[in-house]
Design a protein around this motif. Structure first.
Motif, PDB file in Angstrom:
ATOM      1  N   THR A  72       0.890  -1.164   0.037  1.00 16.38           N
ATOM      2  CA  THR A  72      -0.059   0.013   0.068  1.00 16.38           C
ATOM      3  C   THR A  72       0.893   1.327  -0.113  1.00 16.38           C
ATOM      4  OG1 THR A  72      -0.072  -0.017   2.388  1.00 16.38           O
ATOM      5  CG2 THR A  72      -1.893  -1.193   1.253  1.00 16.38           C
ATOM      6  N   ASP A  73       2.110   1.211  -0.012  1.00 12.64           N
ATOM      7  CA  ASP A  73       3.304   2.372   0.333  1.00 12.64           C
ATOM      8  C   ASP A  73       2.650   3.121   1.440  1.00 12.64           C
ATOM      9  OD1 ASP A  73       5.459   3.130  -0.665  1.00 12.64           O
ATOM     10  OD2 ASP A  73       4.447   4.630  -2.150  1.00 12.64           O
ATOM     11  N   ILE A  74       2.341   2.668   2.457  1.00 12.15           N
ATOM     12  CA  ILE A  74       2.273   3.427   3.921  1.00 12.15           C
ATOM     13  C   ILE A  74       2.876   3.608   4.796  1.00 12.15           C
ATOM     14  CG2 ILE A  74       0.434   3.862   5.804  1.00 12.15           C
ATOM     15  CD1 ILE A  74      -0.560   4.581   3.079  1.00 12.15           C
ATOM     16  N   SER A  89       1.138   8.569   3.629  1.00  5.23           N
ATOM     17  CA  SER A  89       1.634   8.134   2.436  1.00  5.23           C
ATOM     18  C   SER A  89       2.923   8.930   2.031  1.00  5.23           C
ATOM     19  CB  SER A  89       0.734   8.422   1.375  1.00  5.23           C
ATOM     20  OG  SER A  89       0.146   9.846   1.436  1.00  5.23           O
ATOM     21  N   ARG A  90       3.495   8.780   0.857  1.00  2.00           N
ATOM     22  CA  ARG A  90       4.853   9.557   0.580  1.00  2.00           C
ATOM     23  C   ARG A  90       4.614  11.010   0.142  1.00  2.00           C
ATOM     24  NH1 ARG A  90       8.016  12.025   0.501  1.00  2.00           N
ATOM     25  NH2 ARG A  90      10.367  12.037  -0.583  1.00  2.00           N
TER      26      ARG A  90
END
Length: 166
Positions: A72-74, A89-90
């Protein structure tokens, strides 16, 4: 004639959906190129929203990446006060080029961003406390805002009157 109109509407809907999906894919691709992925142990700067900080508080708070969920790129971020609630998040933080924090973070409790800012604040967090007590005996109880938060009354409260909490 009605069937032709509904077919045209369905085609337009399908075209709009495919256009929206391609736009989303381009946005994700562009953000992955612009924003480099953070690694565990990297220092980050998390901006603090205006409503969560006082006038004298810093605009950003330093933290360290603890965990990154690859699917999920969390990211999970820890600051001096503890581990920040929720995932980031990024695009919600910036990476620091230097490692400023290493063992200075607390891993024993979870805190919100606002409470982490209040803990690191020099002025006591969001807003400045000011009471409006009228008499000299009023500042001895919890009805006085200053007494309640264990802060001494100052000149903004009741400037020339005597006070037991000064």
């Amino acid at each position: 004639m009605l069937d032709a109109r509904s077919d045209q509407i369905q085609r337009c809907r399908a075209d709009a959906f495919s256009g929206q999906m391609s736009q989303a894919q381009r946005m994700v691709k562009r953000s992955r190129v612009d924003l480099k992925a953070g690694e565990v142990g990297d220092n980050v700067v998390v901006p603090v929203p205006l409503v969560d900080r006082g006038r004298g508080d810093p605009r950003n708070i330093l933290g360290v990446i603890l965990h990154r969920d690859v699917e999920t790129d969390i990211y999970t971020i820890a600051v001096k006060a503890g581990i920040l609630h929720g995932g980031y998040s990024r695009n919600q933080f910036d990476l620091c080029p230097q490692r400023l924090l290493t063992e200075d973070v607390s891993l024993d409790k979870a805190v919100s961003l606002r409470s982490a800012v209040i803990e690191q604040s020099a002025s006591g967090g969001q807003g400045f406390v000011k009471c409006s007590c009228a008499g000299s005996t009023k500042c001895k109880t919890n009805r006085c805002k200053c007494y309640k938060v264990k802060v001494l009354c100052n000149s903004r409260c009741h400037s020339s009157q005597s006070c037991t909490n000064k």
